[in-house]
Scaffold this motif. Structure first.
Motif, mmCIF file in Angstrom:
data_model
loop_
_atom_site.group_PDB
_atom_site.id
_atom_site.type_symbol
_atom_site.label_atom_id
_atom_site.label_comp_id
_atom_site.label_asym_id
_atom_site.label_seq_id
_atom_site.Cartn_x
_atom_site.Cartn_y
_atom_site.Cartn_z
ATOM 1 N N GLY A 229 -3.229 56.648 50.675
ATOM 2 C CA GLY A 229 -2.989 58.085 50.515
ATOM 3 C C GLY A 229 -3.244 58.558 49.087
ATOM 4 N N LYS A 230 -3.745 57.677 48.239
ATOM 5 C CA LYS A 230 -4.021 58.066 46.843
ATOM 6 C C LYS A 230 -5.335 58.819 46.748
ATOM 7 N N LEU A 231 -5.372 59.798 45.827
ATOM 8 C CA LEU A 231 -6.616 60.522 45.555
ATOM 9 C C LEU A 231 -7.222 59.931 44.288
ATOM 10 N N ILE A 232 -8.468 59.532 44.408
ATOM 11 C CA ILE A 232 -9.114 58.792 43.311
ATOM 12 C C ILE A 232 -10.259 59.621 42.752
ATOM 13 N N GLN A 233 -10.338 59.731 41.433
ATOM 14 C CA GLN A 233 -11.487 60.411 40.815
ATOM 15 C C GLN A 233 -12.556 59.359 40.561
ATOM 16 N N SER A 234 -13.577 59.389 41.398
ATOM 17 C CA SER A 234 -14.591 58.352 41.263
ATOM 18 C C SER A 234 -15.872 58.764 41.964
ATOM 19 N N LYS A 235 -16.936 58.026 41.669
ATOM 20 C CA LYS A 235 -18.212 58.271 42.347
ATOM 21 C C LYS A 235 -18.466 57.132 43.345
ATOM 22 N N VAL A 236 -19.356 57.398 44.293
ATOM 23 C CA VAL A 236 -19.659 56.385 45.309
ATOM 24 C C VAL A 236 -21.158 56.114 45.315
#
Ligand code: ARG
Length: 419
Positions: free
Chosen positions: A37-44
């Motif tokens: 349920g965590k929101l992560i600031q990242s690219k994929v």
């Protein structure tokens, strides 16, 4: 033969597929980790249809296409464990009897596209005659048409005169549905036949149903040894078994026979919820569709006997869903889309939340849990080496679950479908 090849190549070139399975760098506002349920600031980073890496430090390179999605939260592609893609959903009542399987398959193409555009990247089609679902699955897999990755059942098995038979035509027509089989040996042959013609799983009817004529929700269809024959034969061929069951006795019998999921599970009680838990059986409860049937059904030509059955079962199903959530049962997202227009599957999320799930649990039901029921280990998460089935929505679905009803970005198997 030449004409056929021409037709196929025309179909392949005429379908607007945006992009291809190349390398993409998705640059969203945030990613929802559906496990925590965590929101992560990242690219994929996506390459050749797979998620290669999730990170913030990627080097720019020429053959990497950057997709900026500054307003969007990414999450794994959604899944639905119970849809009926084949057929024109607008046909009313008896009109359905005059739809050929060619025509219903063509509508299936449209329905599959609507489903994918709505963010559903893998769905289970539970019941189709003439193996039209197998054909649709194959065309989608070859990218000849757009649709979610499909798991299909072929004709659903059922007793003569049961919910998985067609009981509207009189004797003169000598009509029975494709999957009708009585007795263990007929059943085993039918399971083998379904396997032979390309079904991935077996669906069977363990009780009467709402939309069938002359069936009772509470009456069990198939004896224990017949159900055991289905499960034994299917599991021997690595096929999962989905049992349609509304009444308590049929639900219990199906669980005891060893099915993998109970569809609808409307009148399940607390004791049987526990039984499902100990046997590892998923509950596949379509808690939205009742509002559609009771609200629109009469206009759609659903007969009074069916509306009447729905009135007996709709509210109880929701109350029992709530009990199952409280008991921490294994629950998958499953809608019965096809009774209502395809592509509206996500309407059910808010019902699941209203009836006891947290938004995260509802999302897990449509990602992690479905992947587990389907037996496909590398879907349902945005995680390295997983399939690049990724969707994006505005806002935070954990705060507003209805954001899933308006999916803005869809990638399926690394191909950008909607942007
Ligand atoms: N296909 C199902 C049946 O005919 C639909 C049941 C819908 N109702 C419900 N409450 N889930 O039985």
């Amino acid at each position: 033969m030449r004409a056929l090849i021409c037709l196929i190549s025309f179909l392949i070139t005429a379908i607007p597929i945006i992009g291809s399975a190349d390398s993409y760098l998705l640059n969203p506002k945030q990613i929802l980790d559906v496990e925590t349920g965590k929101l992560i600031q990242s690219k994929v980073l996506v390459t050749d249809g797979k998620i290669m890496a999730i990170s913030n430090s990627f080097k720019a390179s020429e053959d990497l296409k950057v997709i900026n999605l500054p307003d969007l939260t990414l999450l794994p592609g959604l899944m639905d464990a119970h849809v009926h893609l084949i057929g024109n959903t607008e046909l009313k009542g008896m009109e359905r009897l005059s739809e050929s399987s060619y025509l219903s398959t063509i509508y299936g193409v449209k329905n599959a596209q609507d489903t994918l555009m709505a963010g559903f990247t893998t769905v289970r089609n539970v019941g189709a005659s003439n193996y039209s679902d197998v054909a649709l699955k194959q065309a989608i897999a070859k990218l000849a048409v757009l649709g979610p990755t499909l798991l299909v059942s072929g004709p659903p098995l059922g007793i003569t005169g049961g919910h998985c038979d067609n009981n509207t035509l009189p004797y003169d027509f000598k009509h029975g549905d494709d999957g009708v089989a009585d007795g263990p040996w007929e059943i085993r042959k039918k399971v083998r036949e379904n396997r032979k013609y390309g079904a991935d799983l077996i669906k069977f009817c363990a009780t009467g149903g709402v939309l069938s004529k002359n069936t009772n929700l509470g009456t069990t269809q198939y004896t224990a040894d017949e159900m055991e024959a289905i499960v034994d034969e299917a599991h021997n061929r690595d096929m999962k078994v989905a049992a349609h069951a509304h009444g308590l006795d049929g639900i219990k019998a199906a669980i005891l026979a060893g099915v993998d999921s109970v569809e609808h599970a409307s009148l399940i009680d607390e004791e049987t919820i526990e039984l499902a838990k100990t046997k590892g059986v998923f509950l596949s409860m379509d808690v939205y569709v009742s509002d559609f049937i009771l609200g629109e059904g009469a206009k759609q030509g659903i007969p009074e006997y069916s509306l009447n059955k729905e009135r007996q079962v709709g509210k109880k199903q929701r109350e029992n869903f709530q009990k199952a959530v409280k008991a921490n049962a294994k629950i998958v997202f499953a809608t019965d889309a096809g009774i209502y227009p395809h592509g509206k599957n996500a309407r059910q999320f808010k019902y699941m939340v209203r009836w006891g799930m947290t938004p995260l649990q509802a999302i897990q039901a449509a990602t992690i849990n479905t992947a587990s029921l389907f037996g496909v280990p590398n879907i349902g998460k945005i995680k390295e080496s997983f399939e690049a089935d990724i969707i994006g929505v505005k806002g935070n679905p954990l705060e507003d679950i209805t954001s899933l009803e308006a999916v803005e970005f869809v990638m399926n198997n690394g191909i950008v479908i909607k942007q």
